[in-house]
Design a protein around this motif. Structure first.
Motif, PDB file in Angstrom:
ATOM      1  N   UNK A  62     -30.169   2.981 -10.505  1.00  0.00           N
ATOM      2  CA  UNK A  62     -31.619   2.875 -10.398  1.00  0.00           C
ATOM      3  C   UNK A  62     -32.374   3.789 -11.342  1.00  0.00           C
ATOM      4  N   UNK A  63     -31.651   4.490 -12.214  1.00  0.00           N
ATOM      5  CA  UNK A  63     -32.303   5.364 -13.194  1.00  0.00           C
ATOM      6  C   UNK A  63     -32.085   4.797 -14.590  1.00  0.00           C
ATOM      7  N   UNK A 105     -32.903   9.821  -5.858  1.00  0.00           N
ATOM      8  CA  UNK A 105     -32.046   9.842  -7.048  1.00  0.00           C
ATOM      9  C   UNK A 105     -32.869  10.163  -8.286  1.00  0.00           C
ATOM     10  N   UNK A 106     -34.015   9.521  -8.434  1.00  0.00           N
ATOM     11  CA  UNK A 106     -34.849   9.776  -9.612  1.00  0.00           C
ATOM     12  C   UNK A 106     -35.376  11.203  -9.623  1.00  0.00           C
ATOM     13  N   UNK A 107     -35.778  11.704  -8.471  1.00  0.00           N
ATOM     14  CA  UNK A 107     -36.382  13.034  -8.388  1.00  0.00           C
ATOM     15  C   UNK A 107     -35.334  14.131  -8.576  1.00  0.00           C
ATOM     16  N   UNK A 108     -34.210  14.001  -7.879  1.00  0.00           N
ATOM     17  CA  UNK A 108     -33.202  15.058  -7.898  1.00  0.00           C
ATOM     18  C   UNK A 108     -32.244  14.967  -9.079  1.00  0.00           C
ATOM     19  N   UNK A 109     -32.174  13.832  -9.712  1.00  0.00           N
ATOM     20  CA  UNK A 109     -31.322  13.619 -10.883  1.00  0.00           C
ATOM     21  C   UNK A 109     -29.891  14.132 -10.672  1.00  0.00           C
TER      22      UNK A 109
END
Length: 94
Positions: A13-14, A2-6
């Motif tokens: 979690x962001x 989730x953080x990487x692909x946004x």
């Protein structure tokens, strides 16, 4: 992932994640800001339409300061700047 692909909608979690409580509170406060602006404009002698626009401006500005609902607020701002109105702004004033 989730953080990487946004991803657009999955933000848990962001830093962009806010819970329903925070979003609801922001919307209630924006509505309160809108009505305060409408009442103040009417008390100052503004027409109904001028008061509605003042209320809409106050609501948009409040939501912009929260940093939430970015696409929604951008859409509201665009409609407002083009002189349009939205259904939610069709309020009974008097």
């Amino acid at each position: 992932a989730i953080r990487v692909e946004s991803p657009l909608h999955n933000v848990i979690g962001t830093p962009n994640h806010t819970g329903p409580k925070e979003r609801g509170q922001a919307m209630r406060e924006a509505a309160a800001a809108r009505w305060r602006a409408v009442r103040n404009a009417r008390a100052a002698g503004a027409s109904r339409e001028e008061a509605r626009r003042e209320g809409a401006r106050a609501e948009i500005e409040f939501l912009e300061t929260t940093g939430m609902f970015k696409r929604y607020v951008a859409s509201m701002r665009k409609t407002f700047d083009e002189g349009g109105t939205l259904t939610q702004w069709s309020m009974s004033i008097d």
